[in-house]
Design an enzyme around this catalytic site. Structure first.
Site, PDB file in Angstrom:
ATOM      1  N   ASP A   1      40.951  52.081 -30.913  1.00  0.00           N
ATOM      2  CA  ASP A   1      42.142  52.313 -31.800  1.00  0.00           C
ATOM      3  C   ASP A   1      42.229  53.785 -32.409  1.00  0.00           C
ATOM      4  O   ASP A   1      41.053  54.617 -32.074  1.00  0.00           O
ATOM      5  CB  ASP A   1      42.309  51.247 -32.862  1.00  0.00           C
TER       6      ASP A   1
ATOM      7  N   CYS B   1      30.696  25.620 -25.372  1.00  0.00           N
ATOM      8  CA  CYS B   1      29.865  26.790 -25.931  1.00  0.00           C
ATOM      9  C   CYS B   1      28.257  26.560 -25.975  1.00  0.00           C
ATOM     10  O   CYS B   1      28.208  25.394 -26.276  1.00  0.00           O
ATOM     11  CB  CYS B   1      30.586  27.714 -27.114  1.00  0.00           C
TER      12      CYS B   1
END
Length: 390
Positions: A91, A334
């Site tokens: 960013d 997971c």
């Protein structure tokens, strides 16, 4: 060539495809984990790879302050610095500077601010933000923008939008003149090996450069958003982001602004929604035509014991889980849910064990990434051949 979005399937407004970057291909729509300081807190790069992360986000503001852009640049850029051979987006620092509030002063030239670390003075302008992001060497970098606070009156929202458009033009001008200064543009694996340094993460695509995305602002005014989109598109970028959301506005308003802004963005280029989303929201935005999203929520919530599951949110710190032998989420594949009980996860958190943050984060990231995989499968299913077709 910088980045290119290849759209392979659509379903209503949703689209699935491949974002081709200098450091690999990314299946879209995609969720990008946030690695603020070139690190996703508590999770090593090999585990991120195992989770299937194809692109992650790092923060220019934080890296600008520590360890400093020059350090990262000398190490060959973020990819080599953090030993990550897949795509990275940085960013611009605009949102972080915005969040400093009393420590910043905005002018036409840029933003003067004081470090949240030691109070030292710094200055970020569109040009400085570009210089920093070129030095960091991410695949995708963002124009320096001003994030409009909420609430903001009409005059303030317009002034902020106008400033962002002017800064976007300055960003592009600077970037076009210096884009070949990116670290990996001139760093070859052979040169690094001959110098006794570790091998470069991966060779980049021949002739590849960074991609600079523009950002649409305009507060919560749909007309300002339309104007911002049109003027930013006129400047010309390979991708466009929707910024300035999740700044305190109601969730319903966020969605309204996102949907209205999407109508004005090019259909053949990447659309990036910045800093937004619960699992349900990122799925909805992907179904609405957003290609890229990031959010600190899965990692931040994990550190506070809040976990996302197929049965809803679980606050693992609660005493009710102290003797619960079941998996956190029986439907989750997971490594955490396959191995550990809720009781153990609760014990780790209650004991303030570092492993609690690691395991919680791994699960939440998996849940977000799995949510995006489900959305991609749903989009592509509309294009699958009917049973028995040849």
């Amino acid at each position: 060539m910088s980045v290119h979005l290849q759209i392979d399937a659509t379903r209503g407004a949703a689209r699935a495809g491949t974002l081709i970057t200098p450091h690999g291909e990314v299946e879209t729509p995609v969720f990008m984990p946030v690695g603020t300081l070139a690190s996703v807190k508590g999770v090593s790069q090999d585990v991120l790879e195992e989770l299937g992360v194809e692109i992650l986000l790092s923060n220019t503001y934080h890296l600008f302050l520590r360890p400093g852009v020059e350090t990262v640049h000398r190490m060959g850029g973020l990819h080599r610095f953090m030993s990550w051979d897949r795509a990275i987006l940085t960013d611009s620092g605009g949102f972080q500077v915005f969040s400093l509030t009393d420590l910043r002063k905005v002018s036409e030239e840029g933003v003067a601010f004081r470090s949240h670390l030691d109070g030292s003075p710094h200055f970020l302008s569109p040009e400085k933000a570009m210089e920093a992001q070129i030095g960091l060497g991410a695949d995708i970098i963002m124009a320096f923008d001003e994030c409009t606070e909420y609430p903001a009156d009409a005059a303030r929202a317009r002034a902020s939008m106008e400033l962002t458009v002017r800064w976007a033009a300055r960003c592009k001008n600077y970037f076009e003149e210096r884009k070949n200064e990116v670290p990996w543009a001139r760093t070859e694996s052979a040169e690094l090996r001959s110098a006794g340094q570790p091998k470069a993460a991966v060779p980049t695509r021949t002739g590849a450069t960074q991609a600079l995305f523009g950002i649409v602002q305009g507060g919560m005014d749909t007309e300002l958003r339309r104007e911002s989109a049109e003027r930013t598109i006129d400047i010309g970028f390979p991708g466009y982001a929707i910024g300035g959301l999740s700044v305190g506005e109601p969730r319903e308003l966020t969605r309204d602004i996102v949907l209205s802004t999407l109508e004005h963005l090019p259909s053949g280029q990447p659309r990036y929604l910045m800093g937004v989303g619960t699992p349900e929201e990122i799925a909805q935005y992907a179904q609405s035509g957003v290609d890229m999203m990031d959010c600190v929520l899965p990692t931040r919530a994990a550190r506070h014991g809040l976990l996302f599951t197929s049965e809803g949110k679980v606050s693992i710190k609660q005493a009710r889980y102290a003797q619960d032998e079941s998996a956190l989420d029986p439907a989750c594949e997971c490594r955490v849910c396959q191995r550990y009980s809720r009781a153990y996860l609760r014990h780790l958190y209650a004991s303030n064990e570092l492993l609690a943050q690691v395991l919680n984060t791994v699960h939440n990231l998996h849940f977000y990434l799995a949510t995006m995989r489900t959305v991609r499968t749903w989009i592509r299913a509309a294009h699958a051949p009917a049973a028995g077709a040849s």
